[in-house]
Design a protein around this motif. Structure first.
Motif, PDB file in Angstrom:
ATOM      1  N   THR A  54      -3.087   4.889  -5.550  1.00  0.00           N
ATOM      2  CA  THR A  54      -3.852   4.406  -4.396  1.00  0.00           C
ATOM      3  C   THR A  54      -3.892   2.892  -4.470  1.00  0.00           C
ATOM      4  OG1 THR A  54      -5.277   6.311  -4.673  1.00  0.00           O
ATOM      5  CG2 THR A  54      -6.080   4.584  -3.202  1.00  0.00           C
ATOM      6  N   GLY A  55      -3.663   2.234  -3.334  1.00  0.00           N
ATOM      7  CA  GLY A  55      -3.753   0.778  -3.307  1.00  0.00           C
ATOM      8  C   GLY A  55      -5.144   0.341  -2.886  1.00  0.00           C
TER       9      GLY A  55
ATOM     10  N   GLU B  88       1.361   4.393  -2.744  1.00  0.00           N
ATOM     11  CA  GLU B  88       1.249   5.812  -2.366  1.00  0.00           C
ATOM     12  C   GLU B  88       2.519   6.576  -2.715  1.00  0.00           C
ATOM     13  OE1 GLU B  88      -0.027   5.822   1.718  1.00  0.00           O
ATOM     14  OE2 GLU B  88      -2.093   5.353   1.135  1.00  0.00           O
TER      15      GLU B  88
ATOM     16  N   ASN C 126       0.840  -1.195   0.000  1.00  0.00           N
ATOM     17  CA  ASN C 126       0.000   0.000   0.000  1.00  0.00           C
ATOM     18  C   ASN C 126       0.883   1.256   0.000  1.00  0.00           C
ATOM     19  OD1 ASN C 126      -2.650   1.161   0.109  1.00  0.00           O
ATOM     20  ND2 ASN C 126      -2.143   1.806   2.195  1.00  0.00           N
TER      21      ASN C 126
END
Ligand code: LMR
Length: 328
Positions: free
Chosen positions: A186-187, A181, A177
């Protein structure tokens, strides 16, 4: 596909018939999420099933459930503790709820290639990781290889800034994640079985995965192209419930462990070749594969380096140093 595999000398498991266990045999259910055929994990699980059912016939029997047909990776570990499945091989990115140390494997640009991964896994520090979740009830039995990760998206990804504003499907990993970023994306975590539809419908713009996963799930057919970034790895931990394992009759446990060791050696040798074969298949489907020159690769490394700083305390500096020392 078979002809290509033969050309590369890949001895794939011949008989995939689903094993029906006889009454009185102990059943070992092995659940996984990838394709059964033409995939490093699927082929390794099939060989394991074949050998267990040949050599332990009458005492134990293995049933392999591929393609999330029994559990997906979000469910399989809790189900194992409830005694609903005996073995699984989730990717190393899926143990975050149980241990922080396996997050090591998600650090971007940590390993040069799969040989370096193997060298580290075989080291004392690597082997100790198999026992990092005993408190949680899990015992790692073996590391299985898949390969290096590549990025893909619905638009060309060449420099890291190209990822700005994009939504990427990720495995449920805090490190991955943070990686998305760090490049302005965006994860969005979701199970493997949901990824194709999410890419196809535009719910997410891109993803990262290995050649074997990309090809066998057809991700490349719903993306603009694939960027050969080799920025990380997907590897597996064959895992079982420590209680279940400890409860096995000792001779049977030893024989099962020996079979698993031999299957691991045999199949891990082919994971890289199978990945290369699946890359050729992606290219043969007419999909654009973009490579990074040294300068551009350096931009990705620089963009992702803050992820290391963010996680080095949680993962452990000594562990990171041990992994960095592996050269393959
Ligand atoms: C993924 O979720 O992308 C992978 O972990 C799937 C797998 O098992 O290789």
């Amino acid at each position: 596909a078979t002809a290509l595999g033969g050309a590369l000398g890949l001895a794939l498991t011949a008989n995939a018939a689903f094993a029906q266990c006889d009454a009185g045999e102990m059943t070992i259910r092995f659940a996984h999420v990838t394709a059964e055929r033409g995939h490093p994990k699927g082929e390794a699980a099939l060989l394991l099933q074949q050998r267990v059912n040949d050599e332990l016939d009458g005492r134990a029997c293995m049933e392999v459930y591929p393609s999330s047909s029994l559990f997906n990776d979000d469910d399989v570990l809790p189900a194992m503790l409830r005694g609903e499945v005996e073995m699984a091989a989730p990717s190393l990115s899926k143990f975050g709820a149980y241990t922080e140390s396996l997050q090591l494997f998600d650090l971007p640009f940590l390993f040069e290639d799969i040989l370096a991964v193997e060298e580290f896994q075989n080291s004392e520090a690597g082997q100790a990781l198999k026992e990092s979740m005993l408190d949680e009830g899990f015992l790692g039995l073996a590391f299985w290889h898949n390969g290096m990760k590549q990025f893909s998206a619905n638009r060309p990804l060449i420099e890291p800034t190209d990822a700005n504003g994009l939504r990427f499907r990720i495995q449920p990993s805090a490190v991955i994640n943070a990686q998305m970023e760090a490049i302005g994306g965006t994860g969005i975590a979701m199970p493997f079985s949901a990824v194709y539809d999410a890419l196809n419908s535009g719910e997410v713009d891109g993803q990262e995965n290995t050649w074997s996963n990309i090809y066998t799930q057809s991700f490349h057919t719903v993306q603009d192209g694939v960027t050969e970034s080799n920025h990380g790895i997907i590897d597996y931990l064959v895992v079982t419930s420590e209680d279940w394992w400890a409860g096995l009759e000792p001779d049977l446990r030893d024989e099962l462990a020996q079979i698993l060791l031999e299957v691991t050696h045999e199949r891990n040798r082919f994971a890289f070749e199978l990945g290369e074969l699946n890359k050729i298949r992606v290219r043969q489907d007419g999909v654009r594969i973009r490579t990074l020159d040294e300068e551009t690769r350096a931009l990705w490394i620089a963009a992702l380096s803050p992820v290391w700083t963010q996680f080095e305390d949680a993962i452990g500096r000594d562990l990171i140093a041990a992994a960095e020392a592996a050269e393959g």
